[in-house]
Design a protein around this motif. Structure first.
Motif, short mmCIF file in Angstrom:
data_model
loop_
_atom_site.label_atom_id
_atom_site.label_comp_id
_atom_site.label_asym_id
_atom_site.label_seq_id
_atom_site.Cartn_x
_atom_site.Cartn_y
_atom_site.Cartn_z
N LEU A 221 0.86 -1.18 0.00
CA LEU A 221 0.00 0.00 0.00
C LEU A 221 0.90 1.23 0.00
CD1 LEU A 221 -2.84 1.31 0.26
CD2 LEU A 221 -2.47 1.28 2.75
N ARG A 222 0.78 2.06 -1.02
CA ARG A 222 1.60 3.28 -1.14
C ARG A 222 0.75 4.50 -0.80
NH1 ARG A 222 5.36 3.17 -6.09
NH2 ARG A 222 6.39 1.79 -4.59
N ARG A 223 1.31 5.38 0.01
CA ARG A 223 0.61 6.59 0.47
C ARG A 223 1.45 7.81 0.15
NH1 ARG A 223 0.85 10.25 4.54
NH2 ARG A 223 -1.07 10.91 5.60
N SER A 224 0.78 8.92 -0.22
CA SER A 224 1.50 10.14 -0.52
C SER A 224 0.69 11.37 -0.11
CB SER A 224 1.82 10.24 -2.02
OG SER A 224 2.42 11.49 -2.34
N ASN A 225 1.37 12.35 0.47
CA ASN A 225 0.77 13.67 0.69
C ASN A 225 1.87 14.72 0.55
OD1 ASN A 225 1.55 12.94 3.77
ND2 ASN A 225 1.46 15.17 3.55
N SER A 226 1.50 15.89 0.09
CA SER A 226 2.42 17.01 -0.02
C SER A 226 1.61 18.30 0.06
CB SER A 226 3.22 16.96 -1.32
OG SER A 226 4.21 17.98 -1.34
N ASP B 182 8.14 14.49 -3.47
CA ASP B 182 7.87 15.73 -4.19
C ASP B 182 9.17 16.42 -4.61
OD1 ASP B 182 6.34 17.65 -5.40
OD2 ASP B 182 5.23 18.22 -3.60
N VAL B 183 9.07 17.29 -5.62
CA VAL B 183 10.24 17.94 -6.20
C VAL B 183 10.67 19.14 -5.36
CG1 VAL B 183 9.71 17.17 -8.53
CG2 VAL B 183 8.75 19.33 -7.70
N LYS B 184 11.89 19.64 -5.63
CA LYS B 184 12.46 20.74 -4.88
C LYS B 184 11.62 22.01 -5.00
CE LYS B 184 16.66 23.52 -4.40
NZ LYS B 184 18.03 23.77 -4.91
N ARG C 15 16.28 19.30 -2.37
CA ARG C 15 16.56 18.36 -3.45
C ARG C 15 16.65 16.94 -2.91
NH1 ARG C 15 20.75 15.96 -6.24
NH2 ARG C 15 22.32 16.74 -4.78
N LEU C 16 17.20 16.79 -1.70
CA LEU C 16 17.32 15.49 -1.06
C LEU C 16 16.33 15.42 0.10
CD1 LEU C 16 21.22 15.25 -0.94
CD2 LEU C 16 19.70 14.41 -2.74
N ILE D 238 19.09 8.52 3.04
CA ILE D 238 18.83 9.74 2.28
C ILE D 238 18.14 9.38 0.97
CG2 ILE D 238 19.84 11.73 1.12
CD1 ILE D 238 22.17 11.56 3.05
N THR D 239 17.08 10.09 0.63
CA THR D 239 16.46 9.95 -0.69
C THR D 239 17.32 10.73 -1.69
OG1 THR D 239 14.21 9.70 0.17
CG2 THR D 239 14.44 10.45 -2.11
N LEU D 240 17.90 10.02 -2.65
CA LEU D 240 18.79 10.64 -3.63
C LEU D 240 18.06 11.12 -4.87
CD1 LEU D 240 21.75 8.07 -3.53
CD2 LEU D 240 21.57 10.24 -2.29
N LEU D 241 17.05 10.37 -5.30
CA LEU D 241 16.35 10.68 -6.55
C LEU D 241 14.85 10.55 -6.34
CD1 LEU D 241 16.38 11.22 -9.64
CD2 LEU D 241 16.51 8.73 -9.96
N LYS D 242 14.11 11.57 -6.76
CA LYS D 242 12.64 11.56 -6.72
C LYS D 242 12.19 12.31 -7.97
CE LYS D 242 13.20 15.38 -3.49
NZ LYS D 242 12.64 16.19 -2.42
N LYS D 243 11.75 11.55 -8.96
CA LYS D 243 11.49 12.18 -10.27
C LYS D 243 10.26 11.59 -10.91
CE LYS D 243 13.90 13.21 -14.61
NZ LYS D 243 15.15 13.06 -15.37
#
Length: 285
Positions: A176-181, A247-249, A255-256, A280-285
């Motif tokens: 189960l994947r969850r997201s909020n921003s 989410d993006v910068k 960025r991280l 550390i999250t290195l990449l989120k794209k």
């Protein structure tokens, strides 16, 4: 007792004040990145059935969307400090590899109240006073299934002797994947504050029928009698959570970001286990 009463009084006043704070919502859009790459800096693995395998590990984990709801996923970890190798350098290190895929079946969203931290203050006794408010935000979920190949190489101390063990098989389960921003701007001073995070909650069966053992000196062969002693039921399970940034910068200002992992369950030969990590999250794209 007086300090406790004072702390409760300060907390009550701060909470009441926080609920009266005016703000504007600048962004409220959950994000499921197509690509996620995370670095484990300190991952601890503790096993009740194989305490020799207690280790600190580093590694990489993440996923890449392929098409539709299908994505490739991976986890690779290698120990840099292990209990068994402190007393026997011939033990192998702890290596774990998971290579698989997930397929998400449906997606839905709902409004929930999430916590936004306004400020934190350290009091004289070392306690931290946090002022926060709960703001309504859109939270999105995706439900899916996952599975793939599981490999683990690690030491195994037993009554037979000092052994190096390899487990191979598959994992299969649900995710189960969850997201909020959500991003708000305070009316009083114009400061912007963000609450943004992605979570994966998962539960897997572990089916590991291929298990090999070698003495740590790599010279002595395991006898049939030894195999009878170390023979175990090859099915286990694990459940856990991964927190990472999505989410993006442009929306978060970063960025991280920090990522966490935690899981528990029961593995063949390992017994009950607990694993948790920080990275550390290195990449989120």
């Amino acid at each position: 007792m007086k300090n406790l009463i004072l702390l409760l009084l300060v907390f009550t006043i701060s909470y009441a004040h926080a609920q009266m704070i005016e703000y504007n919502t600048l962004n409220d859009q959950p994000v499921f990145p197509k690509y996620s790459l995370n670095l484990d800096l300190m991952n601890m693995d503790v096993n009740t059935g194989n305490f020799d395998n207690l280790s600190l590990n580093a590694g990489l984990w993440g996923y890449a969307s392929i098409a539709g709801g299908l994505e490739a996923q991976f986890t690779v970890r290698q120990s840099y400090l292990q209990l068994a190798r402190l007393v026997n350098k011939q033990y192998v290190g702890n290596t774990e590899v998971n290579l698989g895929a997930a397929f998400f079946l449906n997606k839905f969203s709902r409004s929930e109240k999430v916590r936004v931290i306004l400020n934190q203050k350290t009091l004289g006794d070392g306690a931290t006073l946090t002022t926060s408010i709960r703001v309504p935000a859109t939270v999105s979920y995706k439900l899916g299934v996952q599975g793939g190949f599981h490999f683990r190489s690690s030491p195994f101390g037993s009554e037979v002797g000092d052994l190096n063990m390899t487990n191979m098989g598959i994992y299969a389960g649900a995710v189960l994947r969850r997201s909020n921003s959500v991003k708000i701007q305070l009316a009083k001073n114009g400061n912007t504050i963000v609450n943004s995070a992605n979570y994966d909650f998962f539960a897997d069966m572990l089916i590991l029928p291929f298990n090999t053992f070698k003495y740590s000196d790599n010279k002595t062969s395991i006898t049939d009698a030894d195999r009878d002693i170390i023979r175990k039921f090859p099915i286990g399970f694990r459940t856990g959570c991964r927190l990472y940034q999505g989410d993006v910068k442009a929306n978060t200002g970063k960025r991280l970001g920090i990522c966490y992992t935690a899981s528990l369950g029961h593995k063949p030969y390992q017994g009950w286990f607990l694993e948790f990590g920080l990275g550390i999250t290195l990449l989120k794209k």
